[in-house]
Motif scaffolding. Structure first.
Motif, PDB file in Angstrom:
ATOM      1  N   ILE A 110       0.762  -1.114   0.287  1.00 51.76           N
ATOM      2  CA  ILE A 110       0.246  -0.100   0.048  1.00 51.76           C
ATOM      3  C   ILE A 110       0.931   1.331   0.063  1.00 51.76           C
ATOM      4  CG2 ILE A 110      -1.944   1.347   1.046  1.00 51.76           C
ATOM      5  CD1 ILE A 110      -2.878  -1.373  -0.435  1.00 51.76           C
ATOM      6  N   THR A 135      -4.247   2.861   9.097  1.00 49.15           N
ATOM      7  CA  THR A 135      -3.576   1.863   9.761  1.00 49.15           C
ATOM      8  C   THR A 135      -3.760   1.577  10.834  1.00 49.15           C
ATOM      9  OG1 THR A 135      -1.674   4.113   9.320  1.00 49.15           O
ATOM     10  CG2 THR A 135      -0.970   2.199  10.362  1.00 49.15           C
ATOM     11  N   LEU A 138      -6.221  -1.491   8.467  1.00 45.02           N
ATOM     12  CA  LEU A 138      -5.506  -2.486   7.830  1.00 45.02           C
ATOM     13  C   LEU A 138      -4.903  -2.822   8.415  1.00 45.02           C
ATOM     14  CD1 LEU A 138      -4.107   0.396   5.260  1.00 45.02           C
ATOM     15  CD2 LEU A 138      -5.799  -0.938   4.630  1.00 45.02           C
ATOM     16  N   ARG A 141      -1.934  -5.855   7.291  1.00 43.99           N
ATOM     17  CA  ARG A 141      -2.170  -7.312   7.008  1.00 43.99           C
ATOM     18  C   ARG A 141      -1.492  -6.690   6.083  1.00 43.99           C
ATOM     19  NH1 ARG A 141      -7.266  -5.415   7.623  1.00 43.99           N
ATOM     20  NH2 ARG A 141      -7.748  -5.723   5.646  1.00 43.99           N
ATOM     21  N   TYR A 142      -1.098  -5.747   5.136  1.00 42.08           N
ATOM     22  CA  TYR A 142       0.183  -5.159   4.674  1.00 42.08           C
ATOM     23  C   TYR A 142       1.102  -4.846   4.873  1.00 42.08           C
ATOM     24  CZ  TYR A 142      -4.979  -6.069   2.562  1.00 42.08           C
ATOM     25  OH  TYR A 142      -6.318  -6.571   2.364  1.00 42.08           O
ATOM     26  N   ALA A 225     -10.333  -0.055   3.981  1.00 40.39           N
ATOM     27  CA  ALA A 225      -9.277  -1.194   3.954  1.00 40.39           C
ATOM     28  C   ALA A 225     -10.430  -2.545   3.348  1.00 40.39           C
ATOM     29  CB  ALA A 225      -9.675  -1.698   6.173  1.00 40.39           C
ATOM     30  N   VAL A 228      -9.182  -2.395  -0.130  1.00 38.25           N
ATOM     31  CA  VAL A 228      -8.550  -2.621  -0.194  1.00 38.25           C
ATOM     32  C   VAL A 228      -8.705  -4.135  -0.570  1.00 38.25           C
ATOM     33  CG1 VAL A 228      -6.033  -2.650   0.894  1.00 38.25           C
ATOM     34  CG2 VAL A 228      -7.521  -1.063   0.926  1.00 38.25           C
ATOM     35  N   ASP A 229      -9.136  -4.633  -0.381  1.00 32.12           N
ATOM     36  CA  ASP A 229      -8.782  -6.182   0.213  1.00 32.12           C
ATOM     37  C   ASP A 229      -9.979  -6.303  -0.445  1.00 32.12           C
ATOM     38  OD1 ASP A 229      -8.118  -6.596   2.525  1.00 32.12           O
ATOM     39  OD2 ASP A 229      -9.826  -6.280   3.923  1.00 32.12           O
TER      40      ASP A 229
END
Length: 265
Positions: A110, A135, A138, A141-142, A225, A228-229
Motif C-alpha cells: 500500500i 493504519t 488495515l 495485513r499489508y 480497508a 483494499v481487500d
C-alpha cells in the motif's frame, strides 16, 4: 410564537433551508452567514499547505519520513487555471518540492499520498488523523510505503507517485472542492496497480470526510480497508469494485464476486 417548521430539519443537513425573508430579501443574518461561508471556501482554496509542520506531524506517525513531491503547476494560480499540470509531477524538483527521483521504490503493498488538492485546509485538519485510522483499519495485513506529500496536486498525480513507489494499491487522500456548507472535506481515492494513464473509472472514491458533521475517520478507514481487500482479490479497482462494508446479508467476498460478474455481463 409558532414552532419553526424548519428547526428540526436543520439538524439533519448542512444545506441552507428555510432561511426566511425580510421583505423581498434574505434576513441580514443569513446574508452575512453566506458571505462568511463564501470567504471560508475561498480561503480554503488559496491558503497553501504548510509542508514543514505537516511533514513533521505525518512523520510522527512512525510510517517513515515523508517525501514532498510537487506537480508541474508552479503556484496556486497556475494550479487553478491548469488542472492538467496538477496531474503531472515536476520533472526535476525545485524549491517547491522534489522530483520523482527522490522516491525510493519500496515494492510495498500500500502507498499513501497526502495531496493538498482544492482544500489544503482539509488535509491540514484531517490528513494525519485519517492516516492513523487507515493504519489501524488495515491491521498490519499489508506493508505500507513511507507516505508522500503532494502539493498543487490533482488525483492523477498519484498514479505517477504510485508507479515510482512500486506499490500494488494506492490511496490518495486529497482536499475536496470547498462548498458553501463545508470547506474542509477530505476524500480518499483508491487505485489498484497505479500507473500513468489510469482512468477515473478505474478508481474508487470515499468522500465527505470531515467529522463530526461528515464521515468519521473510523468509518472512512473501514470502507477504505474493505475496498483494499476487495481490489486485491479482484485484481482491479473502479466500477467493478463496490463498497460492501455496510452489507450484512452476504459475505463481502461473495458480494464482490457477484458484483464483478454483473459488471462484466
Amino acid at each position: 410564537m409558532p414552532t419553526d417548521f424548519w428547526s428540526e430539519i436543520r439538524h439533519t443537513t448542512q444545506a441552507r433551508i428555510g432561511l426566511g425573508r425580510t421583505g423581498d430579501a434574505l434576513p441580514t443574518a443569513e446574508v452575512l452567514a453566506l458571505r462568511a461561508a463564501h470567504a471560508a471556501a475561498r480561503d480554503a482554496v488559496h491558503r497553501p499547505l504548510d509542508v514543514g509542520s505537516f511533514s513533521a506531524a505525518v512523520a510522527a506517525l512512525g510510517l517513515g519520513e515523508p517525501v514532498h513531491i510537487a506537480s508541474r503547476a508552479g503556484d496556486r494560480s497556475e494550479y487553478l487555471r491548469r488542472p492538467d499540470l496538477g496531474r503531472l509531477p515536476d520533472a526535476t524538483g525545485d524549491a517547491a518540492g522534489q522530483g520523482l527521483s527522490a522516491i525510493t521504490p519500496t515494492g510495498a503493498d500500500i502507498g499513501i499520498v497526502l495531496a493538498d488538492g482544492l482544500s489544503p485546509r482539509a488535509l491540514t485538519d484531517h490528513g494525519v488523523a485519517m492516516v492513523a485510522a487507515l493504519t489501524e483499519a488495515l491491521g498490519g495485513r499489508y506493508t505500507l510505503a513511507p507516505p508522500v506529500i503532494a502539493t498543487q496536486a490533482r488525483v492523477a498525480l498519484g498514479d505517477h507517485i504510485g508507479e515510482a513507489l512500486g506499490v500494488t494499491t494506492l490511496l490518495v487522500l486529497i482536499g475536496e472542492r470547498p462548498g458553501l456548507s463545508v470547506a474542509d472535506s477530505l476524500g480518499i481515492y483508491l487505485t489498484h496497480r497505479p500507473r500513468p494513464g489510469r482512468a477515473d473509472s478505474e478508481r474508487n472514491c470515499i468522500s465527505n470526510i470531515h467529522p463530526p458533521e461528515g464521515l468519521t475517520y473510523t468509518r472512512a478507514a473501514q470502507v477504505a480497508a474493505g475496498l483494499v481487500d476487495g481490489a486485491r482479490r479482484l485484481g482491479r479497482s473502479g466500477v467493478d469494485l463496490k463498497d460492501t462494508s455496510a452489507d450484512s446479508s452476504l459475505d463481502a467476498a461473495e458480494l464482490l464476486v457477484l458484483e464483478a460478474g454483473d459488471a462484466a455481463s
